[in-house]
Design a protein around this motif. Structure first.
Motif, PDB file in Angstrom:
ATOM      1  N   ARG A 106      -8.494  43.455 -32.966  1.00 45.27           N
ATOM      2  CA  ARG A 106      -8.677  43.607 -34.409  1.00 45.27           C
ATOM      3  C   ARG A 106     -10.100  43.265 -34.840  1.00 45.27           C
ATOM      4  O   ARG A 106     -10.508  43.630 -35.947  1.00 45.27           O
ATOM      5  CB  ARG A 106      -7.659  42.754 -35.179  1.00 45.27           C
ATOM      6  CG  ARG A 106      -6.234  43.173 -34.899  1.00 45.27           C
ATOM      7  CD  ARG A 106      -5.307  43.085 -36.089  1.00 45.27           C
ATOM      8  NE  ARG A 106      -5.326  41.880 -36.858  1.00 45.27           N
ATOM      9  CZ  ARG A 106      -4.415  40.911 -36.792  1.00 45.27           C
ATOM     10  NH1 ARG A 106      -3.418  40.992 -35.920  1.00 45.27           N
ATOM     11  NH2 ARG A 106      -4.468  39.862 -37.591  1.00 45.27           N
ATOM     12  N   ILE A 107     -10.866  42.605 -33.970  1.00 42.28           N
ATOM     13  CA  ILE A 107     -12.263  42.330 -34.329  1.00 42.28           C
ATOM     14  C   ILE A 107     -13.086  43.606 -34.353  1.00 42.28           C
ATOM     15  O   ILE A 107     -14.197  43.616 -34.915  1.00 42.28           O
ATOM     16  CB  ILE A 107     -12.924  41.298 -33.392  1.00 42.28           C
ATOM     17  CG1 ILE A 107     -13.175  41.884 -31.999  1.00 42.28           C
ATOM     18  CG2 ILE A 107     -12.103  40.018 -33.318  1.00 42.28           C
ATOM     19  CD1 ILE A 107     -14.006  40.985 -31.105  1.00 42.28           C
ATOM     20  N   THR A 108     -12.580  44.684 -33.773  1.00 39.87           N
ATOM     21  CA  THR A 108     -13.321  45.945 -33.750  1.00 39.87           C
ATOM     22  C   THR A 108     -13.097  46.766 -35.020  1.00 39.87           C
ATOM     23  O   THR A 108     -13.666  47.851 -35.157  1.00 39.87           O
ATOM     24  CB  THR A 108     -12.922  46.793 -32.526  1.00 39.87           C
ATOM     25  OG1 THR A 108     -11.543  47.182 -32.626  1.00 39.87           O
ATOM     26  CG2 THR A 108     -13.127  46.013 -31.242  1.00 39.87           C
ATOM     27  N   ARG A 109     -12.294  46.260 -35.957  1.00 38.97           N
ATOM     28  CA  ARG A 109     -11.990  46.982 -37.183  1.00 38.97           C
ATOM     29  C   ARG A 109     -12.840  46.461 -38.344  1.00 38.97           C
ATOM     30  O   ARG A 109     -13.150  45.261 -38.393  1.00 38.97           O
ATOM     31  CB  ARG A 109     -10.508  46.846 -37.533  1.00 38.97           C
ATOM     32  CG  ARG A 109      -9.610  47.492 -36.518  1.00 38.97           C
ATOM     33  CD  ARG A 109      -8.134  47.240 -36.697  1.00 38.97           C
ATOM     34  NE  ARG A 109      -7.715  46.615 -37.926  1.00 38.97           N
ATOM     35  CZ  ARG A 109      -6.439  46.256 -38.171  1.00 38.97           C
ATOM     36  NH1 ARG A 109      -5.505  46.472 -37.249  1.00 38.97           N
ATOM     37  NH2 ARG A 109      -6.110  45.689 -39.310  1.00 38.97           N
ATOM     38  N   PRO A 110     -13.212  47.330 -39.277  1.00 36.52           N
ATOM     39  CA  PRO A 110     -14.016  46.877 -40.423  1.00 36.52           C
ATOM     40  C   PRO A 110     -13.335  45.797 -41.251  1.00 36.52           C
ATOM     41  O   PRO A 110     -14.014  44.950 -41.840  1.00 36.52           O
ATOM     42  CB  PRO A 110     -14.219  48.157 -41.246  1.00 36.52           C
ATOM     43  CG  PRO A 110     -14.055  49.270 -40.265  1.00 36.52           C
ATOM     44  CD  PRO A 110     -13.031  48.797 -39.279  1.00 36.52           C
TER      45      PRO A 110
END
Length: 233
Positions: free
Chosen positions: A201-205
Motif C-alpha cells: 500500500r506504500i506504492t499507492r498515492p
C-alpha cells in the motif's frame, strides 16, 4: 491536496530486498543512483506532501523535505559501537520533530518503511532523565487525562497495541509499584504505532492519507507529551 507524491515506486521494495542480501559498500556504491531515484526522491516527495497536512494537525512540528539534514533519516549505520557490521540500514524512515528539538530525543511523528513491516505514529525516544521525569510527573498529576487518551475509541482502534516502549523492571524513583499507571511510568520510551497490514500500500498515492489519519489520531497523545516537556503544541 496536490503534490508530486504518487506512492513509493515498486522498485523501492525491490531495492531493500536486494540490499538485505547485499549489505556491503561495493553493492551500494553500484546502486547509489538507484537508491536516490527510488528511495530518497520519493521520500522527499512524501515528506513534502505531508507538510501542509502536518501543519494543520500539529503546527509546531516540522516536515522538512530536504534529502540531507531534513526529516529523512540517513541510510548509513553507525557501526562504531555495534556488533553488527552491516554499513546500511535495511529500512527507510523519517521523523517530523518538534521545532524545538534538534535530535531524535524530542517528541516527533514517525514513519518506518521496511520489508518486515510498515508502521507510523509518534512518541518520544529515550529522552534525557530530566525530560523523562517531566513526563512521569505529568502522567501522575494528570492521570485522568492520560487514561482518557488511552481509552478513546479512535485511539484504541488505530493503535491496537496501545502505548509501548522499553521500561524499567522496578518502579522509578518517587513512585510506588502500586501506582495505577506504573506500566507507563516505568517506560523510558513512549510511542504509539499503526502497522500497515499490506506493505504494498506504500506504492499507492493515498498512502499519505493513511499516515495523515494516524497522525491525527495520535495527536492527543502527542499533545500530552509535548506539553509535559513544557513545549507548545
Amino acid at each position: 491536496m496536490t503534490s508530486n507524491f504518487q506512492g513509493f515506486p515498486k522498485d523501492f521494495l525491490r531495492f531493500y530486498a536486494e540490499l538485505i542480501e547485499n549489505n556491503n559498500r561495493e553493492w551500494f556504491n553500484a546502486n547509489k543512483q538507484r537508491y536516490k531515484d527510488v528511495v530518497v526522491y520519493p521520500m522527499c516527495d512524501f515528506i513534502e506532501a505531508m507538510a501542509p497536512r502536518l501543519e494543520a494537525i500539529a503546527p509546531m512540528f516540522i516536515a522538512d523535505p530536504r534529502p540531507n539534514g531534513g526529516s529523512m533519516f540517513r541510510i548509513y549505520r553507525d557501526v562504531r559501537f555495534s556488533r553488527d557490521p552491516k554499513p546500511y540500514k535495511e529500512h527507510a524512515a523519517c521523523q517530523f520533530r518538534h521545532q524545538a528539538g534538534r535530535d531524535a530525543h524530542a517528541p516527533g511523528y514517525y514513519v518506518h518503511l521496511a520489508l518486515d513491516g510498515v508502521r507510523f505514529g509518534g512518541g518520544i525516544y529515550l529522552p534525557p532523565a530530566p525530560v523523562l521525569a517531566k513526563i512521569r510527573h505529568a502522567i501522575d498529576e494528570r492521570g485522568k487525562e492520560w487514561k482518557g487518551i488511552k481509552a478513546d475509541p479512535d485511539f484504541r482502534a488505530t493503535f491496537h497495541e496501545g502505548i509501548r516502549g522499553d521500561g524499567l523492571k522496578r518502579a522509578p524513583k518517587n513512585f510506588s509499584i502500586d501506582h495505577p499507571e506504573i506500566e507507563d511510568l516505568r517506560r523510558k520510551t513512549l510511542f504509539v504505532m499503526k502497522p500497515l497490514d499490506d506493505i504494498n500500500r506504500i506504492t499507492r498515492p493515498d498512502f499519505v492519507d493513511e499516515v495523515e489519519d494516524a497522525f491525527h489520531k495520535a495527536t492527543p497523545f502527542m499533545r500530552f507529551l509535548t506539553n509535559a516537556v513544557e513545549l507548545p503544541f
